[in-house]
Enzyme design. Sequence first.
Site, PDB file in Angstrom:
ATOM      1  CE  LYS A 106      56.471 -66.671 -25.297  1.00 27.49           C
ATOM      2  NZ  LYS A 106      57.125 -66.483 -26.596  1.00 27.49           N
ATOM      3  N   GLY A 218      68.747 -50.408 -30.103  1.00 29.52           N
ATOM      4  CA  GLY A 218      69.188 -51.586 -29.363  1.00 29.52           C
ATOM      5  C   GLY A 218      70.527 -52.054 -29.894  1.00 29.52           C
ATOM      6  N   GLY A 220      71.544 -55.575 -28.779  1.00 31.06           N
ATOM      7  CA  GLY A 220      71.582 -56.888 -28.137  1.00 31.06           C
ATOM      8  C   GLY A 220      71.701 -57.967 -29.198  1.00 31.06           C
ATOM      9  CG  ASN A 221      70.616 -62.697 -30.109  1.00 25.34           C
ATOM     10  OD1 ASN A 221      69.624 -62.937 -30.783  1.00 25.34           O
ATOM     11  ND2 ASN A 221      71.720 -63.418 -30.216  1.00 25.34           N
TER      12      ASN A 221
HETATM   13  P1  NAD Z   1      68.792 -58.240 -25.656  1.00 21.84           P
HETATM   14  O1  NAD Z   1      68.408 -58.233 -24.218  1.00 21.84           O
HETATM   15  O2  NAD Z   1      69.928 -59.083 -26.131  1.00 21.84           O
HETATM   16  O3  NAD Z   1      69.138 -56.713 -26.111  1.00 21.84           O
HETATM   17  C1  NAD Z   1      68.290 -55.639 -25.877  1.00 21.84           C
HETATM   18  C2  NAD Z   1      69.018 -54.362 -26.311  1.00 21.84           C
HETATM   19  O4  NAD Z   1      68.101 -53.258 -26.199  1.00 21.84           O
HETATM   20  C3  NAD Z   1      70.234 -54.004 -25.447  1.00 21.84           C
HETATM   21  O5  NAD Z   1      71.262 -53.486 -26.267  1.00 21.84           O
HETATM   22  C4  NAD Z   1      69.696 -52.891 -24.550  1.00 21.84           C
HETATM   23  O6  NAD Z   1      70.707 -51.995 -24.095  1.00 21.84           O
HETATM   24  C5  NAD Z   1      68.758 -52.191 -25.516  1.00 21.84           C
HETATM   25  N1  NAD Z   1      67.771 -51.313 -24.888  1.00 21.84           N
HETATM   26  C6  NAD Z   1      67.028 -51.555 -23.781  1.00 21.84           C
HETATM   27  N2  NAD Z   1      66.263 -50.468 -23.514  1.00 21.84           N
HETATM   28  C7  NAD Z   1      66.530 -49.553 -24.475  1.00 21.84           C
HETATM   29  C8  NAD Z   1      66.065 -48.256 -24.771  1.00 21.84           C
HETATM   30  N3  NAD Z   1      65.144 -47.658 -24.004  1.00 21.84           N
HETATM   31  N4  NAD Z   1      66.559 -47.613 -25.849  1.00 21.84           N
HETATM   32  C9  NAD Z   1      67.493 -48.202 -26.634  1.00 21.84           C
HETATM   33  N5  NAD Z   1      67.974 -49.423 -26.410  1.00 21.84           N
HETATM   34  C10 NAD Z   1      67.492 -50.102 -25.360  1.00 21.84           C
HETATM   35  O7  NAD Z   1      67.452 -58.564 -26.435  1.00 21.84           O
HETATM   36  P2  NAD Z   1      67.271 -59.266 -27.862  1.00 21.84           P
HETATM   37  O8  NAD Z   1      67.306 -60.731 -27.684  1.00 21.84           O
HETATM   38  O9  NAD Z   1      68.167 -58.601 -28.856  1.00 21.84           O
HETATM   39  O10 NAD Z   1      65.739 -58.896 -28.162  1.00 21.84           O
HETATM   40  C11 NAD Z   1      65.348 -57.604 -28.603  1.00 21.84           C
HETATM   41  C12 NAD Z   1      63.893 -57.646 -29.059  1.00 21.84           C
HETATM   42  O11 NAD Z   1      63.735 -58.642 -30.063  1.00 21.84           O
HETATM   43  C13 NAD Z   1      62.845 -57.995 -27.990  1.00 21.84           C
HETATM   44  O12 NAD Z   1      61.654 -57.323 -28.330  1.00 21.84           O
HETATM   45  C14 NAD Z   1      62.651 -59.493 -28.174  1.00 21.84           C
HETATM   46  O13 NAD Z   1      61.390 -59.936 -27.698  1.00 21.84           O
HETATM   47  C15 NAD Z   1      62.719 -59.579 -29.688  1.00 21.84           C
HETATM   48  N6  NAD Z   1      63.031 -60.938 -30.194  1.00 21.84           N
HETATM   49  C16 NAD Z   1      64.214 -61.544 -29.904  1.00 21.84           C
HETATM   50  C17 NAD Z   1      64.493 -62.808 -30.420  1.00 21.84           C
HETATM   51  C18 NAD Z   1      65.800 -63.492 -30.171  1.00 21.84           C
HETATM   52  O14 NAD Z   1      65.990 -64.596 -30.709  1.00 21.84           O
HETATM   53  N7  NAD Z   1      66.728 -62.903 -29.412  1.00 21.84           N
HETATM   54  C19 NAD Z   1      63.538 -63.456 -31.243  1.00 21.84           C
HETATM   55  C20 NAD Z   1      62.346 -62.812 -31.539  1.00 21.84           C
HETATM   56  C21 NAD Z   1      62.109 -61.547 -31.012  1.00 21.84           C
END
Ligand code: NAD
Length: 427
Positions: A106, A218, A220-221
């Site tokens: 990391k 959530g 997001g992605n």
């Molecule tokens: P992102 O930034 O695309 O989306 C985050 C989402 O969470 C958004 O919709 C946001 O509005 C919502 N959110 C934020 N605070 C909130 C709350 N208090 N209540 C409800 N919703 C809330 O993030 P992502 O890439 O989807 O990642 C989400 C999680 O998954 C993180 O913990 C990240 O570390 C983990 N993760 C992501 C990936 C990846 O490839 N994207 C891989 C492994 C782990």
Amino acid sequence: MSKGFDAFKMAQGQFDQVAETLDLDAGVRAFLREPMREYHFTIPVHMDDGSVEVFRGFRVQHSDVRGPCKGGIRFHPDETISTVKALATWMTWKCAVVDIPLGGGKGGVICDPHELSMREQEQICRGWIRNVWKNIGPVQDIPAPDVMTTPQHMLWMMDEYETLMGGKYPGVITGKPVGSGGSLGRTEATGYGAIYTVREALKRLGFEIKGATMACQGFGNVTQYAADLFIQYGGKVVCISCWDQKDMKAYTYRKMDGIDLEFIMSITDRFGTLDADKAIAAGYEQLPGDAWIGTEADVLLPGALENQVNADTINNIHPRVKVIAEGANGPTTPEADAVIKEKGIFMIPDFLCNAGGVTCSYFEQVQNNMNYYWEKDEVLSKLDTKMTTAFHAVADLAESQSVYMRDAAYMIAIDRVANAATLRGLV
Ligand code: NAD
């Protein structure tokens, strides 16, 4: 992460507990509970106003016994070496549990990209590479994007590395844009990967996704693509939640007969926030942020933040919930884990459930090294095979040894790394 909280102490504590269960040799324990290497350095940048600012950068290589180190680079004002060391350690276990030939690493820079111009960010990326280029590379350590770093940052880093090396080395870094060395399927990989494991978990419990319901935190992605595949398999997503920057609070949007994904996507911005007025006008209930956890559903997918399924919220879980799939990192606290075990809910732990992202990053690197690129279907089918195999290995162990899924996942991962270290004659 909150002040006073030492992430690396927590990672070591988890390791010590599993090492005890596995009765690991003292030498192996001493070797695996510390990172192999840590680089700390300064990155001087000529700022746009003519001043010079010096940023602090890190790269931690926790373990390369199963293959080159792998892990993201975070840009964050509160970055600490303890967090980077913990995340590097967790990457070792994540790559091992899905059985990809990579170790854990990391990196980070203490900075706030919101306060920096694109030119200043580019200088940080190039400076970061100038400090570690001799110690990273396709056969040593492969960084990737993480918190507040993007495919653009990765491309600047690759460009600096190739300039210093005098050749083309796209496999030095993953998370690049498609067309510049990135892999098709990476955008879908984490969410789809989570649903492959949900599909298999429901099968083991005698159900299928067709006709099942899912409540998500959530949008997001991770959650967007998890919802997409869950619906493709014939399931219904009954609620999602998101942060609302205007109201400075989270909301849950619920529709018990299933959300219309295409419509919801059309009213969602690039930060994963829904347009509240349009959702309400279309008949979605707007509920408090934590209502997702109490919603009646077969599957709960915490896919936003850490520390969400905790001592305060765990007892709100609806009795219908059969599976919790941790899309986010660290959404469940140890207190909530104890209740989940007692209730007999099937847990798919984070470093297994969301490993689709790193698995696809590995595929990106493989394609870079071959200089031959797969079609999206091929990437996703290989991802399904990896996730399904990893899931059943963990579930079989949990069943045969009567241990919790999270413990079984740690046992498999740590055992694989310990074996590799012993076989090499390192310890
Ligand atoms: P992102 O930034 O695309 O989306 C985050 C989402 O969470 C958004 O919709 C946001 O509005 C919502 N959110 C934020 N605070 C909130 C709350 N208090 N209540 C409800 N919703 C809330 O993030 P992502 O890439 O989807 O990642 C989400 C999680 O998954 C993180 O913990 C990240 O570390 C983990 N993760 C992501 C990936 C990846 O490839 N994207 C891989 C492994 C782990």
